[in-house]
Design an enzyme around this catalytic site. Structure first.
Site, PDB file in Angstrom:
ATOM      1  N   ASP A  20       5.578  -9.426  -2.290  1.00 27.55           N
ATOM      2  CA  ASP A  20       5.362  -8.523  -1.152  1.00 27.55           C
ATOM      3  C   ASP A  20       6.594  -7.652  -0.894  1.00 27.55           C
ATOM      4  OD1 ASP A  20       3.900  -7.419   0.903  1.00 27.55           O
ATOM      5  OD2 ASP A  20       4.383  -8.986   2.345  1.00 27.55           O
ATOM      6  N   ASN A  68      -6.695  -5.856  -0.348  1.00 27.80           N
ATOM      7  CA  ASN A  68      -5.989  -4.643  -0.785  1.00 27.80           C
ATOM      8  C   ASN A  68      -6.948  -3.515  -1.183  1.00 27.80           C
ATOM      9  OD1 ASN A  68      -3.246  -6.467  -2.367  1.00 27.80           O
ATOM     10  ND2 ASN A  68      -3.358  -5.628  -0.308  1.00 27.80           N
TER      11      ASN A  68
HETATM   12  C1  IPE Z   1      -0.436  -9.902  -0.090  1.00 29.35           C
HETATM   13  O1  IPE Z   1       0.365  -8.878   0.375  1.00 29.35           O
HETATM   14  C2  IPE Z   1      -1.149  -9.475  -1.327  1.00 29.35           C
HETATM   15  C3  IPE Z   1      -0.314  -9.263  -2.505  1.00 29.35           C
HETATM   16  C4  IPE Z   1       0.958  -9.488  -2.605  1.00 29.35           C
HETATM   17  C5  IPE Z   1      -1.005  -8.782  -3.668  1.00 29.35           C
HETATM   18  P1  IPE Z   1      -0.165  -7.856   1.487  1.00 29.35           P
HETATM   19  O2  IPE Z   1       0.975  -6.978   1.828  1.00 29.35           O
HETATM   20  O3  IPE Z   1      -1.406  -7.209   1.036  1.00 29.35           O
HETATM   21  O4  IPE Z   1      -0.532  -8.842   2.677  1.00 29.35           O
HETATM   22  P2  IPE Z   1      -0.386  -8.667   4.254  1.00 29.35           P
HETATM   23  O5  IPE Z   1      -1.046  -7.371   4.590  1.00 29.35           O
HETATM   24  O6  IPE Z   1       1.067  -8.692   4.552  1.00 29.35           O
HETATM   25  O7  IPE Z   1      -1.085  -9.866   4.791  1.00 29.35           O
HETATM   26  C1  IPE Z   2       3.093  -5.848  -2.354  1.00 27.51           C
HETATM   27  O1  IPE Z   2       3.805  -4.871  -1.685  1.00 27.51           O
HETATM   28  C2  IPE Z   2       2.235  -5.281  -3.454  1.00 27.51           C
HETATM   29  C3  IPE Z   2       0.786  -5.321  -3.176  1.00 27.51           C
HETATM   30  C4  IPE Z   2       0.234  -5.870  -2.131  1.00 27.51           C
HETATM   31  C5  IPE Z   2      -0.076  -4.715  -4.159  1.00 27.51           C
HETATM   32  P1  IPE Z   2       3.184  -4.058  -0.475  1.00 27.51           P
HETATM   33  O2  IPE Z   2       2.509  -2.861  -1.004  1.00 27.51           O
HETATM   34  O3  IPE Z   2       2.346  -4.955   0.360  1.00 27.51           O
HETATM   35  O4  IPE Z   2       4.492  -3.640   0.321  1.00 27.51           O
HETATM   36  P2  IPE Z   2       4.708  -3.676   1.887  1.00 27.51           P
HETATM   37  O5  IPE Z   2       4.366  -5.058   2.336  1.00 27.51           O
HETATM   38  O6  IPE Z   2       3.798  -2.641   2.456  1.00 27.51           O
HETATM   39  O7  IPE Z   2       6.149  -3.361   2.060  1.00 27.51           O
HETATM   40 MG    MG Z   3       2.702  -6.149   1.967  1.00 29.80          MG
END
Ligand code: IPE
Ligand code: IPE
Ligand code: MG
Length: 241
Positions: A20, A68
């Site tokens: 994340d 996502n």
């Molecule tokens: C969890 O991260 C999913 C992945 C790392 C693929 P997200 O950024 O999507 O999750 P939330 O929104 O913080 O719960």
């Molecule tokens: C994790 O990084 C990757 C995916 C969930 C695909 P994020 O895209 O969630 O990054 P933040 O949490 O918005 O910084």
């Molecule tokens: Mg995230």
């Protein structure tokens, strides 16, 4: 880099990672979010090769959740473009490190070209005998449990499975990748303290480790920190030690 000797330190058998913070990393650096995802691929390579080197048996990386799909269309498209690139460009890394690639998740919403590259790379690495690497793509733990329950219900309806035979092992065996041992440690980056619908069944006794760094900055040193923290945990599994 600080030394980490797998002969002296505890190395978890099975590792799960919620990667994340790509977007936050990019924003802080003044880039578009996609640059964070791009940089995140380097962190994937480092974590995969280092886990393989240290003798980790199974690694599950959360790459794209069921939730996502609700992100802006452009970001979803860019993420899958990067995934396709990863599936081709990292083949040498997977082969050189004897890593077997697997997929955890629903196939239904994945585009045919993504599925084709995924299946090709899975097939290409199927004979590798080292670490198993499962990419959780279009993955949700609740959806995985729904799919498992439906599969078991079909067997019951067909008269192949008595309801009383549905035990923990039967449920585990009906999940997407039953050959993977349950994670010993769940690592999440970017400081968030939540599970975001990841491996709810499998992590029932995993040790949790939250790293403050965003995924693009997560390197071998941060992985070693996580493993050292894991080594300090007392795992009593409900018993009195
Ligand atoms: C969890 O991260 C999913 C992945 C790392 C693929 P997200 O950024 O999507 O999750 P939330 O929104 O913080 O719960
Ligand atoms: C994790 O990084 C990757 C995916 C969930 C695909 P994020 O895209 O969630 O990054 P933040 O949490 O918005 O910084
Ligand atoms: Mg995230």
């Amino acid at each position: 880099m600080t030394k980490f000797d797998p002969d002296e330190q505890a190395v978890p058998r099975s590792v799960a990672v919620i990667m994340d913070g790509n977007g936050r990393w990019a924003k802080r650096a003044g880039f578009e979010r996609i640059r964070g995802h791009e940089k995140g691929i380097d962190a994937v390579r480092t974590t995969v090769t280092e886990c393989a080197r240290l003798g980790v048996e199974a690694l599950v990386l959360y790459a794209f959740s069921e939730e996502n799909w609700a992100r802006p269309k452009r970001e979803v498209e860019m993420l899958f473009r990067l995934l396709k690139r990863f599936l081709v460009e990292e083949r040498d890394t997977l082969m050189d490190n004897n890593v077997q690639l697997l997929h955890s998740g629903r196939r239904e919403r994945l585009a045919p070209d993504v599925l084709a590259l995924l299946d090709e790379t899975v097939a290409m690495t199927a004979g590798n005998t080292g670490m198993k690497l499962s990419l959780a793509i279009s993955y949700g733990a609740r959806q995985e449990l729904v799919d498992a329950v439906q599969a078991l219900a079909r067997q019951v309806a067909a008269g192949e499975l008595p309801p009383g035979a549905i035990d923990e092992d039967a449920i585990s065996a009906a999940l997407y990748q039953p050959s993977l041992p349950d994670p010993d440690i769940l690592i999440r980056t970017a400081g968030e303290m939540r599970l975001s619908n990841f491996l709810l069944w499998q992590i029932s006794y995993a040790e949790l480790h939250v790293s403050d760094v965003c995924w693009p900055e997560f390197g071998a040193e941060q992985l070693h920190d996580a493993f050292r923290a894991y080594g300090r945990r007392v795992r009593s599994f409900g018993k009195v030690l």
